[in-house]
Design a protein around this motif. Structure first.
Motif, short mmCIF file in Angstrom:
data_model
loop_
_atom_site.label_atom_id
_atom_site.label_comp_id
_atom_site.label_asym_id
_atom_site.label_seq_id
_atom_site.Cartn_x
_atom_site.Cartn_y
_atom_site.Cartn_z
N GLN A 1 6.98 4.44 -28.66
CA GLN A 1 6.64 4.73 -27.25
C GLN A 1 6.17 3.46 -26.54
N PHE A 2 5.42 2.61 -27.24
CA PHE A 2 5.04 1.32 -26.66
C PHE A 2 6.27 0.46 -26.38
N GLU A 3 7.20 0.46 -27.33
CA GLU A 3 8.41 -0.36 -27.17
C GLU A 3 9.27 0.16 -26.02
N ARG A 4 9.38 1.46 -25.90
CA ARG A 4 10.17 2.04 -24.80
C ARG A 4 9.54 1.70 -23.45
N PHE A 5 8.22 1.79 -23.36
CA PHE A 5 7.55 1.45 -22.10
C PHE A 5 7.72 -0.03 -21.79
N LEU A 6 7.69 -0.88 -22.82
CA LEU A 6 7.89 -2.31 -22.62
C LEU A 6 9.29 -2.61 -22.09
N ARG A 7 10.29 -1.93 -22.64
CA ARG A 7 11.67 -2.13 -22.15
C ARG A 7 11.82 -1.63 -20.72
N ASP A 8 11.26 -0.46 -20.43
CA ASP A 8 11.36 0.08 -19.06
C ASP A 8 10.63 -0.80 -18.06
N SER A 32 10.28 -4.01 -18.20
CA SER A 32 11.03 -5.24 -17.96
C SER A 32 12.44 -4.98 -17.44
N GLY A 33 12.76 -3.71 -17.19
CA GLY A 33 14.08 -3.37 -16.67
C GLY A 33 14.16 -3.48 -15.16
N LEU A 34 15.28 -3.02 -14.62
CA LEU A 34 15.52 -3.11 -13.18
C LEU A 34 14.81 -1.99 -12.42
N ASN A 35 14.86 -0.76 -12.95
CA ASN A 35 14.26 0.38 -12.26
C ASN A 35 12.85 0.59 -12.79
N LYS A 41 12.27 -14.08 -23.33
CA LYS A 41 12.25 -15.17 -22.37
C LYS A 41 12.13 -14.66 -20.95
N ILE A 42 12.87 -13.58 -20.65
CA ILE A 42 12.80 -12.98 -19.31
C ILE A 42 11.39 -12.46 -19.04
N LEU A 43 10.78 -11.82 -20.06
CA LEU A 43 9.41 -11.32 -19.89
C LEU A 43 8.43 -12.44 -19.61
N GLN A 44 8.56 -13.54 -20.33
CA GLN A 44 7.67 -14.67 -20.11
C GLN A 44 7.85 -15.28 -18.72
N GLU A 45 9.10 -15.35 -18.25
CA GLU A 45 9.33 -15.86 -16.90
C GLU A 45 8.69 -14.96 -15.85
N LYS A 46 8.79 -13.65 -16.07
CA LYS A 46 8.19 -12.72 -15.11
C LYS A 46 6.68 -12.82 -15.13
N GLU A 47 6.10 -13.02 -16.31
CA GLU A 47 4.65 -13.20 -16.38
C GLU A 47 4.22 -14.47 -15.65
N ALA A 48 4.97 -15.55 -15.84
CA ALA A 48 4.63 -16.80 -15.15
C ALA A 48 4.73 -16.62 -13.64
N GLU A 49 5.76 -15.91 -13.18
CA GLU A 49 5.91 -15.67 -11.74
C GLU A 49 4.75 -14.83 -11.21
#
Length: 355
Positions: free
Chosen positions: A128-135, A137-140, A326-334
């Motif tokens: 459930q943690f992994e699913r929430f993490l994917r959602d 970092s997703g588009l919607n 990598k995408i997650l880290q970029e979003k965190e930096a932003e």
């Protein structure tokens, strides 16, 4: 145009409150938005078969979550493995909607060898943690369904003299992943002295093993009255009044009688701390899981850089995982940059305000 109309372009004045701007109404806006959106809560119940998990959940939320429940025989329980059974129901009370998900764990502690019976429960919480993490970092990201486990009721058998080794090991494995609330099941089997003795023994063993449970808050007497007013499902007539409870040949055990059990305190704690349970799950347990996942992604990326340069087909899956990290880290930096810009703008606005 006069100076007064410039200060108040709408022309609205409040002679009773000349210094009133209106942002004190913001909590009401948040309240209306929250009521319109509704609330989500996931409760997990863990314990051996026959300890009254389903009965307690139905009594807490005044609903029947298991209308077609199949109770296995004693022979089937010894061979049964732990299953994860999630039931979702929509509850509405005074215009407030709650999407309640109850995760049951039939088969827990029923086998002869219970060495790894909690592995599937840990895997479910991590999934459930992994699913929430994917959602996240997703588009919607607007319509994310939160199925993370916010609270876990762990049922302790009243027949022993404290915690079993399975109880201790289970809570040790999960206390850093979920809010654990230990519950002594079927307290009507014990006298008041036995209950007090068992409570003290359980709390001593929990503290001795370094287990972190969710701290139960103190409830005021006037707050308890709000929950006693709810209409029960199962009624028994005792001395001319209808109560909810269990009838024995020697007397009646009332569910909502504080002299008989702590049901009222448990329900008050759960309802009043619903938001706090969700915040602890988000700010503590989920953030711990998220930081571990990001740390693993960084280590995997470093190993990949230091390793050989030749690539094969099976390495496509780790590359995709590293790309997501990598995408997650970029979003965190932003996000950090935006927070810094916002802090700078607020500082500039405070400096420009007249002293």
């Amino acid at each position: 145009m006069s100076a007064e109309s410039i200060k108040n372009p709408g022309g609205f004045t409040n002679p009773e409150m000349p210094g009133y701007v209106g942002f004190a109404n913001l909590p009401n806006q948040v309240h209306r938005k929250s009521v319109k959106k509704g609330f989500e809560f996931t409760l997990m119940v863990v314990g051996e078969t026959g300890l009254g998990k389903s009965t307690l959940v139905n009594s807490l939320f005044l609903t029947d979550l298991y209308p077609e429940r199949n109770i296995p025989s004693a022979g089937e329980r010894t061979k049964q493995t732990v299953k994860i059974d999630a039931s979702t129901v929509e509850i509405e009370e005074r215009g407030v909607k709650l999407r309640l998900t109850v995760v049951d764990t039939p088969g827990f502690g029923d086998a002869i060898d219970n060495t790894d019976c909690f592995r599937s429960i840990i895997q479910y919480i991590d999934d459930q943690f992994e699913r929430f993490l994917r959602d996240e970092s997703g588009l919607n990201r607007r319509n994310i369904v939160d199925n993370r486990v916010h609270c876990c009721f762990y049922f302790i058998s009243p027949y022993g003299h404290g915690l079993k080794p399975l109880d201790t090991q289970f809570m040790k494995m999960l206390h850093h992943k979920v809010n654990i609330v230990p519950v002594i099941a079927k307290a009507d089997m014990l006298t008041k002295k036995e209950i007090a003795r068992l409570k003290k023994r359980v709390m001593e063993e929990i503290e001795a093993n370094g287990i972190r449970i969710y701290p139960l808050p103190d409830c005021d007497s006037d707050e308890d009255e709000d929950y006693k007013e709810q209409v029960p499902n199962t009624l028994i007539e005792v001395k001319g009044r209808k109560v909810r409870g269990r009838q024995y040949p020697w007397g009646v055990v009332e569910v909502e009688n504080p002299e008989h059990c702590d049901f009222i305190k448990l329900r008050t704690m759960l309802i009043q701390q619903l938001q706090d349970l969700q915040e602890v799950t988000q700010d503590v347990h989920y953030e711990n899981y998220r930081s571990e996942r990001l740390a693993k992604g960084v280590v995997a990326g470093n190993r990949k850089t230091a390793g050989p340069t030749n690539s094969t087909a099976p390495s496509a899956a780790p590359e995709q995982i590293n790309e997501k990290e990598k995408i997650l880290q970029e979003k965190e930096a932003e996000l950090r940059r935006m927070q810094q810009m916002l802090a700078q703008m607020q500082a500039q606005m405070q400096q420009q305000q007249p002293q």
